[in-house]
Design a protein around this motif. Structure first.
Motif, mmCIF file in Angstrom:
data_model
loop_
_atom_site.group_PDB
_atom_site.id
_atom_site.type_symbol
_atom_site.label_atom_id
_atom_site.label_comp_id
_atom_site.label_asym_id
_atom_site.label_seq_id
_atom_site.Cartn_x
_atom_site.Cartn_y
_atom_site.Cartn_z
ATOM 1 N N ASN A 151 -2.614 1.642 -11.894
ATOM 2 C CA ASN A 151 -3.110 0.492 -13.490
ATOM 3 C C ASN A 151 -2.569 1.024 -14.529
ATOM 4 O O ASN A 151 -2.318 0.470 -15.858
ATOM 5 N N ARG A 152 -4.113 1.767 -15.257
ATOM 6 C CA ARG A 152 -3.302 2.558 -16.254
ATOM 7 C C ARG A 152 -2.348 3.478 -16.859
ATOM 8 O O ARG A 152 -2.215 3.230 -17.796
ATOM 9 N N LYS A 153 -2.182 4.352 -15.935
ATOM 10 C CA LYS A 153 -0.730 5.013 -16.268
ATOM 11 C C LYS A 153 1.018 4.718 -15.952
ATOM 12 O O LYS A 153 1.785 5.230 -16.514
ATOM 13 N N ILE A 154 0.757 3.761 -15.163
ATOM 14 C CA ILE A 154 2.766 4.042 -14.483
ATOM 15 C C ILE A 154 2.536 2.125 -14.811
ATOM 16 O O ILE A 154 1.860 0.949 -14.607
ATOM 17 N N GLY A 155 4.187 1.751 -15.212
ATOM 18 C CA GLY A 155 4.514 0.634 -15.423
ATOM 19 C C GLY A 155 5.636 0.498 -14.267
ATOM 20 O O GLY A 155 6.728 1.584 -14.315
ATOM 21 N N PHE A 156 5.883 -0.966 -13.631
ATOM 22 C CA PHE A 156 6.471 -0.623 -12.344
ATOM 23 C C PHE A 156 7.619 -1.540 -13.186
ATOM 24 O O PHE A 156 7.208 -3.122 -13.249
ATOM 25 N N VAL A 157 9.437 -1.392 -12.573
ATOM 26 C CA VAL A 157 10.110 -2.232 -12.633
ATOM 27 C C VAL A 157 11.028 -2.352 -11.655
ATOM 28 O O VAL A 157 10.724 -1.897 -10.568
ATOM 29 N N PHE A 158 11.225 -3.383 -10.865
ATOM 30 C CA PHE A 158 11.432 -3.621 -9.755
ATOM 31 C C PHE A 158 13.339 -4.048 -9.649
ATOM 32 O O PHE A 158 13.328 -4.898 -10.323
ATOM 33 N N LEU A 171 4.897 -15.093 -20.837
ATOM 34 C CA LEU A 171 3.986 -14.666 -21.783
ATOM 35 C C LEU A 171 2.882 -14.481 -20.287
ATOM 36 O O LEU A 171 1.752 -13.282 -20.348
ATOM 37 N N GLU A 172 2.760 -15.463 -19.995
ATOM 38 C CA GLU A 172 1.598 -14.944 -18.225
ATOM 39 C C GLU A 172 2.048 -14.359 -17.770
ATOM 40 O O GLU A 172 1.053 -13.143 -16.956
ATOM 41 N N ASN A 173 3.031 -14.126 -16.856
ATOM 42 C CA ASN A 173 3.512 -13.026 -16.249
ATOM 43 C C ASN A 173 3.567 -11.836 -17.281
ATOM 44 O O ASN A 173 2.734 -11.074 -16.179
ATOM 45 N N VAL A 174 3.955 -11.168 -18.684
ATOM 46 C CA VAL A 174 3.053 -9.865 -18.828
ATOM 47 C C VAL A 174 2.091 -9.778 -19.454
ATOM 48 O O VAL A 174 1.728 -8.598 -19.467
ATOM 49 N N GLU A 175 0.902 -10.773 -19.160
ATOM 50 C CA GLU A 175 -0.163 -10.423 -19.522
ATOM 51 C C GLU A 175 -1.222 -10.088 -18.265
ATOM 52 O O GLU A 175 -1.903 -9.151 -18.247
ATOM 53 N N VAL A 176 -0.222 -10.598 -16.866
ATOM 54 C CA VAL A 176 -1.054 -10.069 -15.401
ATOM 55 C C VAL A 176 -1.581 -8.724 -15.285
ATOM 56 O O VAL A 176 -2.737 -8.433 -14.900
ATOM 57 N N PRO A 177 -0.792 -7.374 -15.870
ATOM 58 C CA PRO A 177 -1.866 -5.974 -15.462
ATOM 59 C C PRO A 177 -3.021 -6.274 -16.884
ATOM 60 O O PRO A 177 -3.212 -4.917 -16.541
ATOM 61 N N LEU A 178 -2.569 -6.409 -17.674
ATOM 62 C CA LEU A 178 -4.343 -6.747 -18.725
ATOM 63 C C LEU A 178 -5.117 -7.132 -18.294
ATOM 64 O O LEU A 178 -6.532 -6.543 -18.581
ATOM 65 N N LEU A 179 -4.983 -8.062 -17.039
ATOM 66 C CA LEU A 179 -6.432 -9.482 -16.806
ATOM 67 C C LEU A 179 -6.753 -8.314 -15.747
ATOM 68 O O LEU A 179 -7.851 -8.023 -15.270
ATOM 69 N N TYR A 180 -6.125 -7.537 -15.206
ATOM 70 C CA TYR A 180 -6.224 -6.423 -13.917
ATOM 71 C C TYR A 180 -7.335 -5.630 -14.560
ATOM 72 O O TYR A 180 -8.039 -4.972 -14.231
ATOM 73 N N SER A 181 -6.623 -4.914 -15.850
ATOM 74 C CA SER A 181 -7.170 -3.131 -16.562
ATOM 75 C C SER A 181 -8.564 -3.880 -17.193
ATOM 76 O O SER A 181 -9.037 -3.244 -17.563
ATOM 77 N N GLY A 182 -8.930 -5.072 -17.407
ATOM 78 C CA GLY A 182 -9.739 -5.648 -18.699
ATOM 79 C C GLY A 182 -9.658 -5.561 -19.844
ATOM 80 O O GLY A 182 -10.532 -5.348 -20.771
ATOM 81 N N ALA A 220 9.861 -8.479 -17.055
ATOM 82 C CA ALA A 220 9.506 -8.126 -16.264
ATOM 83 C C ALA A 220 8.801 -5.719 -17.027
ATOM 84 O O ALA A 220 8.138 -5.399 -16.231
ATOM 85 N N ILE A 221 10.116 -5.843 -17.574
ATOM 86 C CA ILE A 221 9.669 -5.016 -18.271
ATOM 87 C C ILE A 221 8.653 -4.851 -19.076
ATOM 88 O O ILE A 221 7.958 -3.876 -19.885
ATOM 89 N N ALA A 222 8.665 -5.555 -20.116
ATOM 90 C CA ALA A 222 7.604 -6.450 -20.917
ATOM 91 C C ALA A 222 6.347 -6.070 -20.422
ATOM 92 O O ALA A 222 5.762 -5.440 -20.633
ATOM 93 N N ARG A 223 5.924 -6.794 -19.368
ATOM 94 C CA ARG A 223 5.246 -6.314 -18.079
ATOM 95 C C ARG A 223 5.029 -4.897 -18.074
ATOM 96 O O ARG A 223 3.602 -4.349 -17.653
ATOM 97 N N ALA A 224 5.692 -4.647 -18.029
ATOM 98 C CA ALA A 224 5.879 -2.723 -17.338
ATOM 99 C C ALA A 224 5.123 -1.895 -18.660
ATOM 100 O O ALA A 224 4.370 -0.931 -18.260
ATOM 101 N N LEU A 225 5.643 -2.356 -19.740
ATOM 102 C CA LEU A 225 5.053 -2.054 -20.885
ATOM 103 C C LEU A 225 3.417 -2.079 -22.058
ATOM 104 O O LEU A 225 3.066 -1.448 -21.954
ATOM 105 N N VAL A 226 3.193 -3.493 -20.757
ATOM 106 C CA VAL A 226 1.910 -3.933 -21.883
ATOM 107 C C VAL A 226 0.726 -3.560 -22.376
ATOM 108 O O VAL A 226 0.026 -3.289 -22.762
ATOM 109 N N THR A 227 0.736 -2.048 -20.575
ATOM 110 C CA THR A 227 -0.682 -1.537 -20.750
ATOM 111 C C THR A 227 -0.458 -0.096 -21.591
ATOM 112 O O THR A 227 -1.050 1.077 -21.182
#
Ligand code: ADP
Ligand code: MG
Length: 241
Positions: free
Chosen positions: A86-93, A105-116, A153-160
């Motif tokens: 969660n901290r080090k890898i962004g995934f694009v499928f 916007l909510e999709n891109v927020e998802v990884p941030l909710l996991y990592s707090g 999806a790329i934004a979601r991978a980059l957001v963390t």
């Protein structure tokens, strides 16, 4: 010298099926330095997904060493592996994997909710701006084109702000022109310092990267710079949506 993002030493992954052994990875060694843009090429069954699963901390090797950003992750527990992932890898499928009833916007927020992480909305908006999709923040995936979905999806991978983005056939569901635009975006992000590892079976996509690693039967059979390492990046593809 800086710490490599990936340092893989003699990775093996052996599946046992009855009395049959499948050597999905049969002694793989390579390094990825920060800022590289590398394609992993190879025919179906050559071991690309198995390698990506290990590099992405979704699975562990049967033997061998894998250091991610200098940290040995080859023997971690599932939960420790998940934290690192969660901290080090962004995934694009290939299939974008966006949640259907949530906005971009909510999709891109998802990884941030996991990592707090704090300021999730602002960070997600900034990531959408980075891929040229700020104006579509309130749209749901079914209101977006395939290329726009992949940008989300790329934004979601980059957001963390991960150490590395792994993309598995990211243009596989897109027409040639849209796939080309996504590769332009990857090139731009790479010029901004994002480290990219892109699995593909298409030589044209690999040529847009800077380095190509070719696999066959669980081995690396080629590892060299591509023509794309020399060519300048095409004109900006972002900010036009
Ligand atoms: P690729 O992604 O290049 O198509 P894979 O990594 O999926 O290749 O597969 C490499 C080899 O490992 C193939 O022979 C495949 O059948 C085998 N394999 C992959 N996953 C498993 C598994 N879970 N169990 C048994 N064999 C597997
Ligand atoms: Mg595969």
């Amino acid at each position: 010298m800086s710490t490599p993002i990936v340092e893989a030493v003699n990775l093996r992954k052996i599946y046992t099926m009855g009395d049959q052994e499948v050597r999905a990875l049969d002694g793989i060694s390579f390094r990825v330095e920060p800022g590289e843009m590398t394609a992993i090429l190879g025919a179906s069954g050559s071991g690309k997904s198995t390698l990506m699963n290990i590099i992405g901390c979704l699975d562990r090797p049967t033997s061998g060493e894998y250091r991610l950003d200098g940290e040995d992750v080859s023997r971690l527990s599932d939960s420790a592996l998940a934290r690192i992932r969660n901290r080090k890898i962004g995934f694009v499928f290939q299939n974008f994997n966006l949640l259907p009833r949530m906005t971009a916007l909510e999709n891109v927020e998802v990884p941030l909710l996991y990592s707090g992480m704090s300021h999730a909305k602002d960070r997600a908006m900034a990531a959408l701006e980075r891929v040229g999709l700020a104006s579509r923040a309130r749209h749901e995936p079914n209101q977006l084109s395939g290329g726009q979905r992949q940008r989300v999806a790329i934004a979601r991978a980059l957001v963390t702000n991960p150490s590395m983005v792994l993309a598995d056939e990211p243009t596989g569901n897109l027409d040639t022109k849209t796939g080309d635009e996504i590769m332009n975006l990857f090139r731009e992000l790479n010029e901004q310092g994002v480290t990219l590892l892109i699995v593909t079976h298409e030589p044209e996509i690999a040529a847009r990267c800077r380095r190509a690693i070719v696999m066959r039967d669980g081995h690396i059979i080629e590892d060299h710079p591509t023509a794309g390492a020399l060519h300048p990046t095409p004109a900006s593809s972002t900010g036009t949506e």
